[in-house]
Design a protein around this motif. Structure first.
Motif, PDB file in Angstrom:
ATOM      1  N   TYR A 173       0.483  -1.669   0.383  1.00 32.10           N
ATOM      2  CA  TYR A 173      -0.003   0.091  -0.139  1.00 32.10           C
ATOM      3  C   TYR A 173       1.225   0.986   0.011  1.00 32.10           C
ATOM      4  N   ALA A 174       2.195   1.326  -0.413  1.00 33.10           N
ATOM      5  CA  ALA A 174       3.309   1.794  -0.294  1.00 33.10           C
ATOM      6  C   ALA A 174       2.563   3.528  -0.976  1.00 33.10           C
ATOM      7  N   ASP A 175       2.423   2.636  -2.776  1.00 34.31           N
ATOM      8  CA  ASP A 175       2.124   4.304  -3.345  1.00 34.31           C
ATOM      9  C   ASP A 175       0.630   4.826  -3.167  1.00 34.31           C
ATOM     10  N   LYS A 176      -0.238   3.979  -2.459  1.00 34.46           N
ATOM     11  CA  LYS A 176      -1.644   4.464  -2.407  1.00 34.46           C
ATOM     12  C   LYS A 176      -1.332   5.277  -1.170  1.00 34.46           C
ATOM     13  N   LEU A 177      -0.466   5.369  -0.366  1.00 30.39           N
ATOM     14  CA  LEU A 177      -0.772   5.973   0.699  1.00 30.39           C
ATOM     15  C   LEU A 177       0.085   6.953   0.235  1.00 30.39           C
ATOM     16  N   LEU A 178       1.667   7.094  -0.666  1.00 27.92           N
ATOM     17  CA  LEU A 178       2.065   8.049  -1.216  1.00 27.92           C
ATOM     18  C   LEU A 178       0.456   8.977  -2.213  1.00 27.92           C
ATOM     19  N   ALA A 179      -0.252   7.863  -2.835  1.00 27.52           N
ATOM     20  CA  ALA A 179      -0.711   9.308  -3.490  1.00 27.52           C
ATOM     21  C   ALA A 179      -1.768   9.769  -2.515  1.00 27.52           C
ATOM     22  N   LEU A 180      -2.301   9.324  -1.332  1.00 21.39           N
ATOM     23  CA  LEU A 180      -3.624   9.766  -0.965  1.00 21.39           C
ATOM     24  C   LEU A 180      -2.654  10.981  -0.276  1.00 21.39           C
ATOM     25  N   TYR A 181      -1.130  10.828   0.407  1.00 21.32           N
ATOM     26  CA  TYR A 181      -0.837  12.098   0.991  1.00 21.32           C
ATOM     27  C   TYR A 181      -0.481  13.219  -0.278  1.00 21.32           C
ATOM     28  N   GLU A 182      -0.936  13.115  -1.485  1.00 22.96           N
ATOM     29  CA  GLU A 182      -0.759  13.804  -2.649  1.00 22.96           C
ATOM     30  C   GLU A 182      -2.044  14.219  -2.785  1.00 22.96           C
ATOM     31  N   GLU A 183      -2.746  13.979  -2.774  1.00 22.60           N
ATOM     32  CA  GLU A 183      -4.163  14.333  -3.307  1.00 22.60           C
ATOM     33  C   GLU A 183      -4.896  14.851  -2.130  1.00 22.60           C
ATOM     34  N   GLN A 184      -4.591  14.828  -0.673  1.00 21.25           N
ATOM     35  CA  GLN A 184      -4.843  15.292   0.403  1.00 21.25           C
ATOM     36  C   GLN A 184      -4.233  15.785   0.927  1.00 21.25           C
ATOM     37  N   PRO A 185      -4.043  16.727   0.702  1.00 13.72           N
ATOM     38  CA  PRO A 185      -2.857  17.110   1.557  1.00 13.72           C
ATOM     39  C   PRO A 185      -2.731  17.953   3.369  1.00 13.72           C
ATOM     40  N   THR A 186      -4.017  18.144   3.382  1.00 17.12           N
ATOM     41  CA  THR A 186      -3.530  18.100   4.559  1.00 17.12           C
ATOM     42  C   THR A 186      -4.590  16.810   5.625  1.00 17.12           C
ATOM     43  N   PHE A 187      -4.348  15.870   4.710  1.00 19.51           N
ATOM     44  CA  PHE A 187      -4.702  14.784   6.196  1.00 19.51           C
ATOM     45  C   PHE A 187      -3.777  14.607   6.794  1.00 19.51           C
ATOM     46  N   VAL A 188      -2.831  14.386   6.801  1.00 27.53           N
ATOM     47  CA  VAL A 188      -1.820  14.314   7.803  1.00 27.53           C
ATOM     48  C   VAL A 188      -0.847  15.991   7.987  1.00 27.53           C
ATOM     49  N   ALA A 189      -1.364  16.480   9.542  1.00 28.83           N
ATOM     50  CA  ALA A 189      -0.846  18.020   9.967  1.00 28.83           C
ATOM     51  C   ALA A 189      -0.588  18.072  11.280  1.00 28.83           C
ATOM     52  N   PRO A 190       0.386  19.515  11.324  1.00 34.21           N
ATOM     53  CA  PRO A 190       1.189  20.249  10.666  1.00 34.21           C
ATOM     54  C   PRO A 190       1.285  19.358   9.363  1.00 34.21           C
ATOM     55  N   SER A 191       2.094  20.253   8.700  1.00 33.50           N
ATOM     56  CA  SER A 191       2.862  20.132   8.047  1.00 33.50           C
ATOM     57  C   SER A 191       4.719  19.133   8.006  1.00 33.50           C
ATOM     58  N   SER A 192       4.942  19.262   9.299  1.00 33.06           N
ATOM     59  CA  SER A 192       6.435  19.066   9.980  1.00 33.06           C
ATOM     60  C   SER A 192       5.611  17.452  10.027  1.00 33.06           C
ATOM     61  N   ALA A 193       4.445  17.218  10.906  1.00 31.94           N
ATOM     62  CA  ALA A 193       3.913  15.827  10.372  1.00 31.94           C
ATOM     63  C   ALA A 193       3.960  15.165   8.997  1.00 31.94           C
ATOM     64  N   ARG A 194       3.776  15.431   8.371  1.00 32.13           N
ATOM     65  CA  ARG A 194       3.183  15.403   7.111  1.00 32.13           C
ATOM     66  C   ARG A 194       4.621  15.169   6.202  1.00 32.13           C
ATOM     67  N   ASN A 195       5.665  15.792   6.419  1.00 32.60           N
ATOM     68  CA  ASN A 195       6.677  15.865   5.990  1.00 32.60           C
ATOM     69  C   ASN A 195       7.785  14.307   6.327  1.00 32.60           C
ATOM     70  N   GLU A 196       7.235  14.250   7.515  1.00 35.77           N
ATOM     71  CA  GLU A 196       7.827  13.111   8.183  1.00 35.77           C
ATOM     72  C   GLU A 196       7.593  12.027   7.866  1.00 35.77           C
ATOM     73  N   VAL A 197       6.170  11.270   7.494  1.00 37.14           N
ATOM     74  CA  VAL A 197       5.033  10.377   7.579  1.00 37.14           C
ATOM     75  C   VAL A 197       5.728  10.311   5.501  1.00 37.14           C
ATOM     76  N   ILE A 198       5.853  11.309   5.026  1.00 39.17           N
ATOM     77  CA  ILE A 198       5.920  10.914   3.366  1.00 39.17           C
ATOM     78  C   ILE A 198       7.047  10.743   3.335  1.00 39.17           C
ATOM     79  N   ALA A 199       7.917  10.802   3.863  1.00 40.65           N
ATOM     80  CA  ALA A 199       9.526  10.213   4.030  1.00 40.65           C
ATOM     81  C   ALA A 199      10.113   9.165   4.201  1.00 40.65           C
ATOM     82  N   PHE A 200       9.362   8.642   5.302  1.00 40.35           N
ATOM     83  CA  PHE A 200       9.359   7.485   6.314  1.00 40.35           C
ATOM     84  C   PHE A 200       8.825   6.690   5.238  1.00 40.35           C
TER      85      PHE A 200
END
Length: 521
Positions: A173-200
């Motif tokens: 599900y890695a690709d689907k998760l990355l697509a989710l973060y791209e399509e829903q930019p506020t899915f993970v907040a704040p931005s520092s948390a979003r960046n951490e999750v995407i990098a992980f």
């Protein structure tokens, strides 16, 4: 179908010991958020609860000489639920993972994924933190000089665990998760948390061990009862099982998807990676947002039950009251960042902003209306530049606070309201009604000054009701607003800035101070 409710959740908390102010901080934030939406006139649903399975709970119960069920029952009824009374939490549902409404649905959920081929059997060996209930990755491990490997969060020595387990195909599900973060930019907040999750996720995902076979305190795996489900993939499902998943389709449609999952930053990956992948696998809509807040620090360190640095909520509320607790933590800490707590700072904020600020203002206005107009709110005779500036400040405050709550910027909302109170105090100081009162020819001016200050206090009561419900109710009573305007809960945020709502003739009653002077501890 009814209108969708604004649905907010806290994490469900481990019942290994009584709650501390860190848990209360999260729970208060969700309570204020949902109360604010209710003050807008929206339907809201607020869920909290307790996570009662897993090795950590089992060991905690054994240390008390009790069974896990006896221990969790005792803690929930004698510690957790009373703590939420202490900080005035108005939850709509409290779920326990030992309840049948949860355990049955969890077994059905994982049986479905097993039948689909998303679960397989395999061998696993890794370093495990009982405190986190998590197998640790190399980046999450601290190695001492003597070679001891420890959890980065708890500092406890990690245990080597080797088991035959069942695995969830998380890596698929890695690709689907990355697509989710791209399509829903506020899915993970704040931005520092979003960046951490995407990098992980970009580093690559490993399949997740979802069962344990070395102990039995958990939900039995439906296709192999020699195993119990891993505590996290049991606990995460509370958000849907409490919402009627698998039992009440109409209720589930009214609540799901959840609007905001509030979580501490240490459990972000479970909620922003594993949880949406589980839902994707089951064909269930993902949440709208996962918001990770920071830690409360005491003496520069995260509070810890094991290190005995935890502070119980009642230690604060017994002295300062529940409203001050709620106000202080959301006013002084940017939600999403770490924040330090000290008794001295809490006392200073209470004294300056609540007692000397809002409390003293309300008391002064009620006293002057009582002295100069026999307690009846006078009718304003004019509306000059000073009053218009106050009305403009009110409109700006309502807009700022309402917008801030949309992004969970509680500190910005409360700062704006505090500035409004400061503006009224400044207005009263500049207008000097006590001097105006000495000139009988200026009685109309005196009426305008006192009416204008009381009218802003009317709005302040509405704006503070989600954060400080007890004090806001006292202020509403002081203003005599219930009889003329109706219940405080029925006032709408979006209408609050409309000037002139408090009718002249309303009886103001000074009463007890909103925020009593503190006794020396």
């Amino acid at each position: 179908m009814s209108e969708k409710a604004y649905y907010v959740t806290t994490p469900i908390y481990y019942v290994t010991a009584a709650p501390h102010i860190g848990s209360a901080y999260t729970t208060v934030a969700g309570d204020v958020l949902t109360r604010w939406h209710a003050q807008r006139g929206e339907r809201k649903w607020y869920l909290t609860g307790t996570d009662e399975h897993g090795e950590k709970v089992m060991r905690s119960a054994q240390a008390q000489g009790m069974t896990p069920k006896e221990w969790t029952d005792k803690l929930v009824e004698e510690a957790w639920k009373p703590a939420w009374v202490d900080v005035d939490i108005a939850y709509d549902d409290f779920i326990r993972t030992t309840e049948q409404r949860h355990t049955e649905r969890v077994r059905e959920f994982w049986q479905t994924l097993y039948d689909k081929g998303d679960v397989y059997k395999g061998e696993y060996e890794g370093l495990y933190c009982v405190g986190c209930e998590e197998f640790k990755l190399p980046a999450d491990i601290r190695t001492d000089e003597d070679g001891t490997q420890r959890c980065m969060i708890h500092g406890t020595e990690l245990e080597t665990v080797s088991e035959t387990n069942y695995f969830f195909r998380l890596s698929a599900y890695a690709d689907k998760l990355l697509a989710l973060y791209e399509e829903q930019p506020t899915f993970v907040a704040p931005s520092s948390a979003r960046n951490e999750v995407i990098a992980f996720v970009k580093q690559g995902l490993q399949d997740l061990s979802i069962t344990r076979s070395t102990f039995d305190w958990g939900i039995p795996v439906p296709w192999d009862e020699d195993h119990v489900l891993y505590v996290w993939i049991d606990a995460l499902l509370n958000y849907v099982t409490a919402a009627g998943y698998g039992t009440d389709p109409e209720r589930f449609e009214e609540l799901w998807p959840v609007d905001v999952h509030l979580v501490g930053k240490d459990i972000l990956r479970f909620h922003a990676v594993i949880w949406p992948a589980m839902l994707m696998a089951a064909g269930v809509a993902v949440p709208k947002q996962v918001f990770a807040h920071g830690w409360l620090l005491v003496g520069g360190e995260k509070m810890s039950k094991s290190k005995l640095t935890a502070i119980a909520p009642h230690e604060i509320t017994d002295h300062f009251g529940s409203d001050a607790f709620r106000y202080y933590f959301l006013r002084t800490i940017q939600f999403g960042s770490d924040g330090s707590f000290s008794w001295e700072h809490l006392s200073a904020v209470y004294t300056s902003e609540l007692a000397n600020g809002l409390g003293n203002l309300a008391s002064r206005i009620a006293a002057m209306v009582g002295k100069y107009f026999d307690g009846a709110l006078p009718e304003p005779a004019d509306h000059g530049p000073a009053e218009q500036a106050l009305a403009d400040k009110l409109a700006q405050t309502v807009a700022t606070a309402d917008k801030a709550l949309d992004t969970l910027a509680f500190h910005d909302a409360l700062a704006a309201i505090n500035e409004l109170v400061g503006a009224v105090n400044g207005y009263v100081t500049e207008q000097e009604p006590w001097k105006v009162a000495k000139d009988e020819t200026r009685r109309d001016r005196l009426a305008t000054i006192l009416y204008s200050a009381a009218e802003v206090l009317r709005a302040v009561a509405v704006l503070h009701n989600p954060t400080m419900p007890k004090s806001a109710a006292k202020l509403w009573t002081l203003l005599g607003a219930e009889e003329k305007l109706g219940a405080l809960s029925d006032q709408r945020i979006q209408d609050t800035a409309t000037w002139g709502q408090l009718p002249p003739g309303t009886t103001l009653t000074k009463g007890d101070p909103l925020f009593p002077r503190l006794e020396e501890a």
